[in-house]
Design a protein around this motif. Structure first.
Motif, PDB file in Angstrom:
ATOM      1  N   ARG A  78      -9.151  68.900  43.748  1.00 48.43           N
ATOM      2  CA  ARG A  78      -9.735  69.804  44.745  1.00 48.43           C
ATOM      3  C   ARG A  78     -11.254  69.899  44.667  1.00 48.43           C
ATOM      4  N   ASP A  79     -11.886  69.247  43.692  1.00 49.27           N
ATOM      5  CA  ASP A  79     -13.348  69.194  43.715  1.00 49.27           C
ATOM      6  C   ASP A  79     -13.820  68.382  44.916  1.00 49.27           C
ATOM      7  N   VAL A  80     -14.957  68.775  45.451  1.00 46.14           N
ATOM      8  CA  VAL A  80     -15.649  67.963  46.459  1.00 46.14           C
ATOM      9  C   VAL A  80     -16.861  67.342  45.771  1.00 46.14           C
ATOM     10  N   VAL A  81     -16.909  66.026  45.747  1.00 48.48           N
ATOM     11  CA  VAL A  81     -17.982  65.318  45.052  1.00 48.48           C
ATOM     12  C   VAL A  81     -18.718  64.410  46.034  1.00 48.48           C
ATOM     13  N   THR A  82     -19.927  64.027  45.644  1.00 53.34           N
ATOM     14  CA  THR A  82     -20.757  63.151  46.465  1.00 53.34           C
ATOM     15  C   THR A  82     -21.120  61.917  45.667  1.00 53.34           C
ATOM     16  N   VAL A  83     -20.909  60.752  46.253  1.00 55.76           N
ATOM     17  CA  VAL A  83     -21.370  59.496  45.657  1.00 55.76           C
ATOM     18  C   VAL A  83     -22.620  59.053  46.402  1.00 55.76           C
ATOM     19  N   LYS A  84     -23.672  58.773  45.637  1.00 53.04           N
ATOM     20  CA  LYS A  84     -24.924  58.265  46.190  1.00 53.04           C
ATOM     21  C   LYS A  84     -25.093  56.812  45.748  1.00 53.04           C
TER      22      LYS A  84
END
Length: 246
Positions: A78-84
């Motif tokens: 349920r985490d929302v993560v961002t890949v850059k």
């Protein structure tokens, strides 16, 4: 596809961590971490006109040659993560790409990857046929403390598993997907250190492709705070992995 109107040389993509991607304790699997990193790289390539479909017009595809991943913390269900992601360098048949995984303002992981342009007919590396000058390169913007490396193959190992490749192992390039090699190796070890987030980093070298119905041996040995693997076909390594433990 043409270059997208919203193309940028540094790209970000958000991911919702779902339960299928997680281990029993709710942490993201290391294999799924590699999947979302590589999928983000693919989305960026698509935005910049270097997608699989674009490259297939010239019978080309990107294949992964080396990858290093450094893990500070794994995200949870349920985490929302961002890949850059961005490119260090791209010339001839090779590209070096950086990736980072963030949750809010906290960096969870970093990766550096080394890709080759692969002709899907001749099964050989060749120079990229498509223009890429619109991608700004960032050679000094590092995502990891240490770059990828050539894993030392000159070490003793013991066979821990034997596998014959099946359809579910293959990807669209018609060879075993690179994350499968990592999965096969992790399946042979004690899971407790993985579940306790004790894996600090890992290095992978992809040496030769593997296709349907081929049989390989998974070999391993322990060296202080490191677990070393090779996957061999007919006693020749096609993949090498180092797991570095905290």
């Amino acid at each position: 596809m043409p270059i997208a109107p919203d193309f940028t040389s540094v790209y970000s993509h958000d991911w919702d961590i779902n339960f299928i991607q997680c281990t029993p304790n709710g942490l993201l699997k290391h294999t799924e971490l590699c999947n979302i990193l590589q999928l983000t790289a693919g989305y960026h390539a698509e935005k910049g006109g270097l997608s699989f479909a674009d490259m297939q017009e010239h019978h080309q595809a990107w294949v992964l040659s080396r990858m290093r991943v450094e893990v500070n913390e794994l995200p949870r269900w349920r985490d929302v993560v961002t890949v850059k992601t961005w490119i260090y360098d791209l010339q001839g048949s090779r590209s070096i790409r950086a990736l980072e995984l963030w949750r809010g303002d906290k960096k969870l992981a970093g990766s550096v990857t080394y890709w080759a342009v692969f002709n899907t007919k001749t099964r050989r590396a060749e120079a990229l046929a498509l223009p890429h000058e619109h991608f700004e390169k960032y050679p000094d913007r590092e995502a990891t403390t240490t770059s990828f490396k050539k894993v030392d193959l000159n070490r003793e190992t013991n066979i821990t598993a034997t596998r014959t490749t099946v359809l579910s192992d293959l990807d669209i390039v018609n060879h075993v997907n690179n994350v499968k090699y990592l999965e096969w190796c992790l399946d042979t070890i004690n899971p407790k250190p993985l579940l306790k987030q004790q894996l600090a980093s890992f290095d992978m070298n992809f040496l030769r492709e593997l296709q349907l119905g081929e049989t390989v041996d998974v070999k391993t040995n322990e060296y202080e705070n490191q677990t070393f693997f090779t996957i061999d076909k007919a006693d020749k390594p096609i993949f090498a992995l180092e797991l570095n433990w905290k």
